[in-house]
Design an enzyme around this catalytic site. Structure first.
Site, mmCIF file in Angstrom:
data_model
loop_
_atom_site.group_PDB
_atom_site.id
_atom_site.type_symbol
_atom_site.label_atom_id
_atom_site.label_comp_id
_atom_site.label_asym_id
_atom_site.label_seq_id
_atom_site.Cartn_x
_atom_site.Cartn_y
_atom_site.Cartn_z
ATOM 1 N N ARG A 1 0.843 -1.203 0.000
ATOM 2 C CA ARG A 1 0.000 0.000 0.000
ATOM 3 C C ARG A 1 0.873 1.246 0.000
ATOM 4 N NH1 ARG A 1 -4.849 1.800 4.296
ATOM 5 N NH2 ARG A 1 -5.018 3.942 3.511
ATOM 6 N N ASN B 1 -10.575 -4.582 -0.581
ATOM 7 C CA ASN B 1 -10.462 -3.535 -1.589
ATOM 8 C C ASN B 1 -9.436 -3.864 -2.659
ATOM 9 O OD1 ASN B 1 -12.187 -1.290 -1.145
ATOM 10 N ND2 ASN B 1 -11.123 -0.876 0.772
ATOM 11 N N CYS C 1 -19.168 -1.891 0.896
ATOM 12 C CA CYS C 1 -18.211 -0.878 1.361
ATOM 13 C C CYS C 1 -18.794 -0.174 2.587
ATOM 14 C CB CYS C 1 -17.993 0.138 0.244
ATOM 15 S SG CYS C 1 -17.085 1.619 0.743
ATOM 16 N N ASP C 2 -17.933 0.185 3.522
ATOM 17 C CA ASP C 2 -18.446 0.849 4.727
ATOM 18 C C ASP C 2 -18.356 2.372 4.658
ATOM 19 O OD1 ASP C 2 -15.654 0.314 7.027
ATOM 20 O OD2 ASP C 2 -15.828 1.405 5.147
ATOM 21 N N HIS D 1 -16.756 3.964 -4.018
ATOM 22 C CA HIS D 1 -15.846 5.094 -3.757
ATOM 23 C C HIS D 1 -15.977 6.169 -4.832
ATOM 24 C CE1 HIS D 1 -12.876 2.797 -0.918
ATOM 25 N NE2 HIS D 1 -14.128 2.721 -0.545
ATOM 26 N N TYR E 1 -14.800 10.064 -1.278
ATOM 27 C CA TYR E 1 -13.753 9.616 -2.217
ATOM 28 C C TYR E 1 -13.721 10.411 -3.511
ATOM 29 C CZ TYR E 1 -11.897 5.770 0.454
ATOM 30 O OH TYR E 1 -11.243 5.031 1.409
ATOM 31 N N ARG F 1 -0.779 7.933 3.928
ATOM 32 C CA ARG F 1 -1.759 7.290 4.806
ATOM 33 C C ARG F 1 -1.279 5.900 5.253
ATOM 34 N NH1 ARG F 1 -5.013 7.558 8.940
ATOM 35 N NH2 ARG F 1 -6.480 5.806 9.009
HETATM 36 N N1 LIG Z 1 -14.788 -2.198 1.895
HETATM 37 C C1 LIG Z 1 -14.579 -1.356 2.903
HETATM 38 O O1 LIG Z 1 -15.322 -0.454 3.103
HETATM 39 C C2 LIG Z 1 -13.353 -1.552 3.771
HETATM 40 C C3 LIG Z 1 -13.204 -0.871 5.006
HETATM 41 C C4 LIG Z 1 -12.013 -1.050 5.706
HETATM 42 C C5 LIG Z 1 -11.049 -1.921 5.216
HETATM 43 N N2 LIG Z 1 -11.275 -2.561 4.052
HETATM 44 C C6 LIG Z 1 -10.333 -3.514 3.478
HETATM 45 O O2 LIG Z 1 -10.159 -4.585 4.406
HETATM 46 C C7 LIG Z 1 -8.907 -5.214 4.106
HETATM 47 C C8 LIG Z 1 -8.074 -5.374 5.365
HETATM 48 O O3 LIG Z 1 -7.629 -4.118 5.751
HETATM 49 P P1 LIG Z 1 -6.470 -3.985 6.853
HETATM 50 O O4 LIG Z 1 -6.060 -2.549 6.859
HETATM 51 O O5 LIG Z 1 -6.889 -4.620 8.121
HETATM 52 O O6 LIG Z 1 -5.281 -4.860 6.207
HETATM 53 P P2 LIG Z 1 -4.199 -5.792 6.957
HETATM 54 O O7 LIG Z 1 -2.999 -5.820 6.062
HETATM 55 O O8 LIG Z 1 -4.059 -5.421 8.369
HETATM 56 O O9 LIG Z 1 -4.872 -7.260 6.913
HETATM 57 C C9 LIG Z 1 -5.068 -7.921 5.731
HETATM 58 C C10 LIG Z 1 -4.752 -9.405 5.961
HETATM 59 O O10 LIG Z 1 -4.989 -10.082 4.725
HETATM 60 C C11 LIG Z 1 -3.974 -11.087 4.612
HETATM 61 N N3 LIG Z 1 -3.850 -11.521 3.212
HETATM 62 C C12 LIG Z 1 -3.229 -10.886 2.209
HETATM 63 N N4 LIG Z 1 -3.332 -11.583 1.072
HETATM 64 C C13 LIG Z 1 -4.065 -12.694 1.371
HETATM 65 C C14 LIG Z 1 -4.517 -13.811 0.609
HETATM 66 N N5 LIG Z 1 -4.233 -13.917 -0.701
HETATM 67 N N6 LIG Z 1 -5.244 -14.770 1.238
HETATM 68 C C15 LIG Z 1 -5.513 -14.650 2.549
HETATM 69 N N7 LIG Z 1 -5.111 -13.630 3.341
HETATM 70 C C16 LIG Z 1 -4.397 -12.660 2.729
HETATM 71 C C17 LIG Z 1 -2.726 -10.427 5.152
HETATM 72 O O11 LIG Z 1 -1.738 -11.381 5.491
HETATM 73 C C18 LIG Z 1 -3.290 -9.663 6.341
HETATM 74 O O12 LIG Z 1 -3.204 -10.436 7.520
HETATM 75 C C19 LIG Z 1 -8.240 -4.323 3.039
HETATM 76 O O13 LIG Z 1 -8.553 -4.817 1.748
HETATM 77 C C20 LIG Z 1 -8.948 -3.003 3.232
HETATM 78 O O14 LIG Z 1 -8.886 -2.175 2.096
HETATM 79 C C21 LIG Z 1 -12.382 -2.395 3.308
HETATM 80 O O1 LIG Z 2 -6.966 4.636 5.493
HETATM 81 P P1 LIG Z 2 -7.637 3.557 6.289
HETATM 82 O O2 LIG Z 2 -6.990 2.189 6.110
HETATM 83 O O3 LIG Z 2 -7.862 3.910 7.733
HETATM 84 O O4 LIG Z 2 -9.117 3.466 5.733
HETATM 85 C C1 LIG Z 2 -9.290 3.130 4.398
HETATM 86 C C2 LIG Z 2 -10.711 2.643 4.320
HETATM 87 O O5 LIG Z 2 -11.553 3.798 4.485
HETATM 88 C C3 LIG Z 2 -12.964 3.542 4.395
HETATM 89 O O6 LIG Z 2 -13.360 2.722 5.513
HETATM 90 C C4 LIG Z 2 -13.417 3.496 6.741
HETATM 91 C C5 LIG Z 2 -14.867 3.877 7.040
HETATM 92 O O7 LIG Z 2 -15.421 4.545 5.960
HETATM 93 C C6 LIG Z 2 -14.897 4.765 8.256
HETATM 94 O O8 LIG Z 2 -16.262 5.033 8.581
HETATM 95 C C7 LIG Z 2 -14.246 4.086 9.431
HETATM 96 O O9 LIG Z 2 -15.106 3.060 9.914
HETATM 97 O O10 LIG Z 2 -12.998 3.517 9.126
HETATM 98 C C8 LIG Z 2 -12.956 2.693 7.939
HETATM 99 C C9 LIG Z 2 -11.533 2.227 7.775
HETATM 100 O O11 LIG Z 2 -10.674 3.309 8.027
HETATM 101 C C10 LIG Z 2 -13.295 2.839 3.076
HETATM 102 O O12 LIG Z 2 -14.645 2.457 3.046
HETATM 103 C C11 LIG Z 2 -12.432 1.621 2.879
HETATM 104 O O13 LIG Z 2 -12.722 1.033 1.639
HETATM 105 C C12 LIG Z 2 -10.972 1.980 2.978
HETATM 106 O O14 LIG Z 2 -10.159 0.810 2.892
HETATM 107 MN MN LIG Z 3 -14.798 1.173 0.922
#
Ligand SMILES: NC(=O)c1ccc[n+]([C@@H]2O[C@H](COP(=O)([O-])OP(=O)(O)OC[C@H]3O[C@@H](n4cnc5c(N)ncnc54)[C@H](O)[C@@H]3O)[C@@H](O)[C@H]2O)c1
Ligand SMILES: O=P(O)(O)OC[C@H]1O[C@H](O[C@H]2[C@H](O)[C@@H](O)[C@@H](O)O[C@@H]2CO)[C@H](O)[C@@H](O)[C@@H]1O
Ligand SMILES: [Mn+2]
Length: 442
Positions: free
Chosen positions: A95, A149, A171-172, A202, A265, A285
């Site tokens: 990232r 993501n 998505c949250d 986003h 976004y 970030r």
């Molecule tokens: N959709 C949303 O709104 C939203 C909100 C917050 C976070 N997220 C997403 O949630 C995910 C986790 O975020 P984070 O900051 O905790 O990341 P993180 O790096 O702390 O955790 C991700 C985990 O996934 C594991 N991983 C990586 N590749 C893998 C694979 N191929 N198979 C199984 N495990 C695997 C890593 O080893 C790690 O432990 C990210 O994709 C982030 O963008 C999405």
């Molecule tokens: O920069 P990060 O890793 O802190 O956050 C990236 C993610 O941001 C959004 O999720 C937010 C959410 O919208 C907010 O309300 C709060 O709960 O924290 C979340 C994680 O920070 C976004 O929706 C995700 O897709 C991003 O990965």
């Molecule tokens: Mn999102």
């Protein structure tokens, strides 16, 4: 009366969000009873830190729940009802590169938007497809609730490459913003609002916000946003500095459409010059998260493991993540919950590509989502979305075909990249940085 208890696997068990989600699941057992909770990750060491702490939490708070952490796909995905997927392929180290490489060329560096999101998408597609295949092999009746993501590219990839998979992409961000909108409107919960929204993940807009009596809340919220963006001086909405700046920036571009309110976004596509100008190329970030959330979460996990008890547990219920239980319940109990999901357009937005993955309100039941119609969207949003969805489609085609040309086209197409020349410079750097993750491009 709910008799069945569910078996859930968290894919990405080593995620910084896992402990909060476990606490949320424990707080919702009355609504969503669980018999088995498993963690799956491809990084055993990282997952073990989180798993050891969560095992203690579960032992003390819900000893009847069978718990297991594994890196073995067959163990992880056998006898499963739901997969809650939050993987980050390449983790924070990648990232950081996603965010810093574009900035070398004075281009936006962001997790899910612009070249950073394209780079992240090229890593994520393989990881998600792999988990879908495990699910279909070991628990063919399971549903995958995905919030890994970049959700827009992942959703397009699952539409194109696994069109029949039981996967819901969510998505949250809208949920987080709606919590703020409800507070601005003086409501206790976002669930007291009835919203209409459309866009890509986003990349979307609220077009209607009412209370349950049909009162229009948009004017009051827009008036507030014009002064403070989505920031609130309320402790529960305190956020990291970069997020506070993001919530504030909305007041700079919400006026582009007086009839809507934007997803935060959109700042990366409408204010990209300012974002680049104010970016710290040495500290993005990703660095904030590694120095913040990652250190805090893993430090608390290690503290709990060392103490052997979670009695002083520092993890709070990630209440906003309760949407994941809402979604699981909708499938399990056919609740017809109304939720924003990322689904195939299929005419819901009548003047937009029917194959686009759009983020719109859906009624969710045991067979999955039924999208609500949106109708025709204005030229402004239509034009922006057509450019962005073309980027997302070209990325998936580039991944599937191993096409350098299509990925160059995707980067060139992005509203955040100034020229084909800069796109190619960024692409060649990203290929080198991602040589352990992307498919070979020819
Ligand atoms: N959709 C949303 O709104 C939203 C909100 C917050 C976070 N997220 C997403 O949630 C995910 C986790 O975020 P984070 O900051 O905790 O990341 P993180 O790096 O702390 O955790 C991700 C985990 O996934 C594991 N991983 C990586 N590749 C893998 C694979 N191929 N198979 C199984 N495990 C695997 C890593 O080893 C790690 O432990 C990210 O994709 C982030 O963008 C999405
Ligand atoms: O920069 P990060 O890793 O802190 O956050 C990236 C993610 O941001 C959004 O999720 C937010 C959410 O919208 C907010 O309300 C709060 O709960 O924290 C979340 C994680 O920070 C976004 O929706 C995700 O897709 C991003 O990965
Ligand atoms: Mn999102």
């Amino acid at each position: 009366m709910m008799s069945k208890k569910f078996s859930v696997v968290v894919a990405g068990g080593g995620s910084t969000f896992t402990p909060g989600i476990v606490m949320m699941l424990l707080a919702n057992l009355d609504r969503f009873p669980i018999r088995k909770l498993k963690f799956y990750d491809n990084d055993a060491k990282r997952q073990e830190v989180v798993a050891k702490a969560c095992q203690i939490i579960l032992r003390e708070k819900a000893p009847d729940i069978e718990f297991e952490a594994t890196t073995d796909p067959q163990e992880a995905f056998t006898d499963i009802d739901f997969i809650m997927a939050h993987i980050r392929v390449g983790k924070y180290a990648m990232r950081e590169l996603d965010e810093k490489i574009p900035l070398k060329y004075n281009v936006l560096g962001q997790e899910t938007c612009g070249p950073g999101g394209i780079s992240y998408g090229m890593r994520s597609i393989g990881g998600i497809i792999e988990i879908i295949d495990y699910m279909e092999k070991y628990s063919p009746n399971a549903w995958m609730l995905n919030y890994s993501n970049p959700a827009a590219i992942v959703a397009e990839a699952t539409r194109k490459l696994r069109p029949n998979a039981k996967i819901l992409n969510i998505c949250d961000m809208p949920i987080g913003i709606e919590r703020r909108m409800a507070a601005i409107a003086g409501l206790k919960s976002r669930k007291e609002m009835e919203i209409r929204y459309y866009g890509l993940n986003h990349f979307g807009w609220w077009t209607s916000i009412m209370d349950h009596h049909g009162n229009d809340l948009m004017p009051k919220i827009r008036e507030y946003v014009g002064k403070k963006g989505y920031n609130l001086d309320i402790p529960e909405f305190k956020a990291d500095t970069s997020w506070t700046v993001t919530y504030d920036t909305v007041k700079e571009f919400y006026q582009l459409d007086p009839s809507t309110l934007p997803n935060t976004y959109l700042k990366y596509y409408l204010c990209q010059d300012e974002v680049v100008e104010h970016s710290n190329r040495e500290y993005t970030r990703a660095n904030e998260v590694m120095d913040g959330r990652e250190k805090t979460v893993f430090g608390e996990c290690r503290r709990i493991a060392a103490a052997g008890t979670a009695k002083e547990c520092g993890f709070e219920v990630d209440e906003h993540a309760s949407y994941i239980v809402d979604l699981a319940r909708a499938i399990a109990y056919n609740t017809k919950e109304r939720m924003l999901l990322i689904v195939e357009n299929n005419g819901a937005i009548s003047n937009f590509d029917p194959t686009a993955m759009v983020e719109i309100p859906c009624i969710v039941g045991c067979k999955g989502p039924e999208p609500l119609t949106v109708g025709k969207i204005p030229q402004f949003q239509k034009g922006l979305m057509e450019q962005q969805v073309s980027v997302e489609k070209l990325v998936v085609e580039a991944w599937a075909e191993g096409s350098y040309l299509k990925l160059w086209q995707a980067l060139t197409m992005s509203k955040t990249v100034p020229s084909a020349k800069v796109a190619k410079l960024i692409l060649d750097d990203l290929i080198e940085a991602n040589k352990d993750y992307w498919p070979e491009l020819k």
